[in-house]
Motif scaffolding. Sequence first.
Motif, PDB file in Angstrom:
ATOM      1  N   UNK A   1       0.826  -1.212   0.000  1.00 25.85           N
ATOM      2  CA  UNK A   1       0.000   0.000   0.000  1.00 25.85           C
ATOM      3  C   UNK A   1       0.856   1.257   0.000  1.00 25.85           C
ATOM      4  N   UNK A   2       1.959   1.218   0.724  1.00 28.58           N
ATOM      5  CA  UNK A   2       2.829   2.393   0.761  1.00 28.58           C
ATOM      6  C   UNK A   2       3.456   2.645  -0.606  1.00 28.58           C
TER       7      UNK A   2
ATOM      8  N   UNK B   1      -6.817   3.336  -9.649  1.00 23.58           N
ATOM      9  CA  UNK B   1      -7.611   4.343  -8.943  1.00 23.58           C
ATOM     10  C   UNK B   1      -8.580   3.700  -7.959  1.00 23.58           C
ATOM     11  N   UNK B   2      -9.172   2.549  -8.361  1.00 28.83           N
ATOM     12  CA  UNK B   2     -10.079   1.840  -7.464  1.00 28.83           C
ATOM     13  C   UNK B   2      -9.349   1.370  -6.211  1.00 28.83           C
ATOM     14  N   UNK B   3      -8.165   0.797  -6.396  1.00 35.11           N
ATOM     15  CA  UNK B   3      -7.397   0.302  -5.256  1.00 35.11           C
ATOM     16  C   UNK B   3      -6.982   1.448  -4.345  1.00 35.11           C
ATOM     17  N   UNK B   4      -6.591   2.569  -4.955  1.00 36.83           N
ATOM     18  CA  UNK B   4      -6.168   3.721  -4.155  1.00 36.83           C
ATOM     19  C   UNK B   4      -7.336   4.283  -3.335  1.00 36.83           C
ATOM     20  N   UNK B   5      -8.533   4.348  -3.962  1.00 34.95           N
ATOM     21  CA  UNK B   5      -9.695   4.863  -3.236  1.00 34.95           C
ATOM     22  C   UNK B   5     -10.051   3.954  -2.057  1.00 34.95           C
ATOM     23  N   UNK B   6     -10.024   2.646  -2.323  1.00 34.24           N
ATOM     24  CA  UNK B   6     -10.424   1.698  -1.284  1.00 34.24           C
ATOM     25  C   UNK B   6      -9.426   1.652  -0.129  1.00 34.24           C
TER      26      UNK B   6
ATOM     27  N   UNK C   1      -7.515   3.075   4.764  1.00 33.91           N
ATOM     28  CA  UNK C   1      -6.961   1.888   5.419  1.00 33.91           C
ATOM     29  C   UNK C   1      -5.500   2.076   5.818  1.00 33.91           C
ATOM     30  N   UNK C   2      -4.705   2.696   4.951  1.00 36.54           N
ATOM     31  CA  UNK C   2      -3.277   2.821   5.230  1.00 36.54           C
ATOM     32  C   UNK C   2      -2.991   3.609   6.511  1.00 36.54           C
ATOM     33  N   UNK C   3      -3.619   4.777   6.740  1.00 37.12           N
ATOM     34  CA  UNK C   3      -3.380   5.478   8.015  1.00 37.12           C
ATOM     35  C   UNK C   3      -3.763   4.641   9.229  1.00 37.12           C
ATOM     36  N   UNK C   4      -4.846   3.861   9.116  1.00 35.38           N
ATOM     37  CA  UNK C   4      -5.259   3.015  10.231  1.00 35.38           C
ATOM     38  C   UNK C   4      -4.234   1.918  10.504  1.00 35.38           C
ATOM     39  N   UNK C   5      -3.695   1.327   9.432  1.00 33.86           N
ATOM     40  CA  UNK C   5      -2.675   0.307   9.601  1.00 33.86           C
ATOM     41  C   UNK C   5      -1.405   0.891  10.215  1.00 33.86           C
ATOM     42  N   UNK C   6      -1.027   2.079   9.752  1.00 34.99           N
ATOM     43  CA  UNK C   6       0.142   2.748  10.321  1.00 34.99           C
ATOM     44  C   UNK C   6      -0.046   3.005  11.818  1.00 34.99           C
TER      45      UNK C   6
END
Length: 326
Positions: free
Chosen positions: A15-16, A71-76, A80-85
């Motif tokens: 994701x990063x 774009x779909x993957x980035x939107x979804x 999520x990424x900030x929460x995982x971080x």
Amino acid sequence: MTKEFDVVQLDVHHLRVIRAIADTGSLSRAAIALGVTQPAVSAQLKRLENMLGYQLFDRSEGSAKPTPMGELLLRRTAALLPQLDKLLEDIEQRVCPSGPPDVVRVVAVASALVAYLPSLVTRLWPEVSEVQVVHDDHPERLLPLLAQRRAEVGLVKDYPGYELEIPASVDTAVVATEPTFVLLPKDHPLASRESIDLRELRDESWVMVSDSSAATFTKYFADTCARHGFSPTVTHQVTSQQVALLVVKAGAIGLSQPICDPCDDGIVTRPLRGGVLPRRHILAWNRETFVAGRQDELISAVVETYWAEARTAPVYAAYLDRTRER
């Protein structure tokens, strides 16, 4: 047509990478932002696209633009990424906290230092609300508690040739290496001596603390006597040092840590000549806990306390002065 693929194993690193490519607009700039090489970013993106079965970016010279699937993957994954971080940050703080917990657990064998440990910890870390001390004269049971993070600080002892096995995650520092003193009845012929050669006690009756926690020291003592040419005659095996003192008063010879001078009218304490039967007091901690950031301060505080306490034992203080003069 629906594409089929094996179980998708997206991780935070994936994701990063795609977030960095989208934010910077190129693989080379994403590599700079991530602190890796451009080939590493390119290889990671290729693996991810192969795994998903879709192209995520249209690459042209010097730029990268998300495809509809990208774009779909980035939107979804945007939220999520900030929460995982944050989750990883919380886990890291629990595993390697920057500060101490409210309750600090100390494990220790019997010594004159044990009573001072709570005040030393709270002096160094005023935010600690409570210090719990667990006493156990089996150091081999205490060190695993540090390795398992079931305790934060430990104070143990070992002997030359019988060193403790230290768990990989535990660091240690020697607080002091001290001699062993002998206890004699006050009317013993050797009681007037300044120090005593172990060989002079070859024909004496000995009292030893015989519980299982003393097994290592008992063997250490027997082996040391053997090197001095005799086998000790242990006529009394008792379960506590208090009982041992009563037996010494009645005529046997005992052993003691020099700080733990009984100061009894019926008993005298004398050092063994030549520093025979030394022992080490060892401070221990898990290197992945809050202690690791300030271990030097803790070591200094414990060492200072040991030597201050040593000065309160008259025979030991005199022994230290004589040793310093030589």
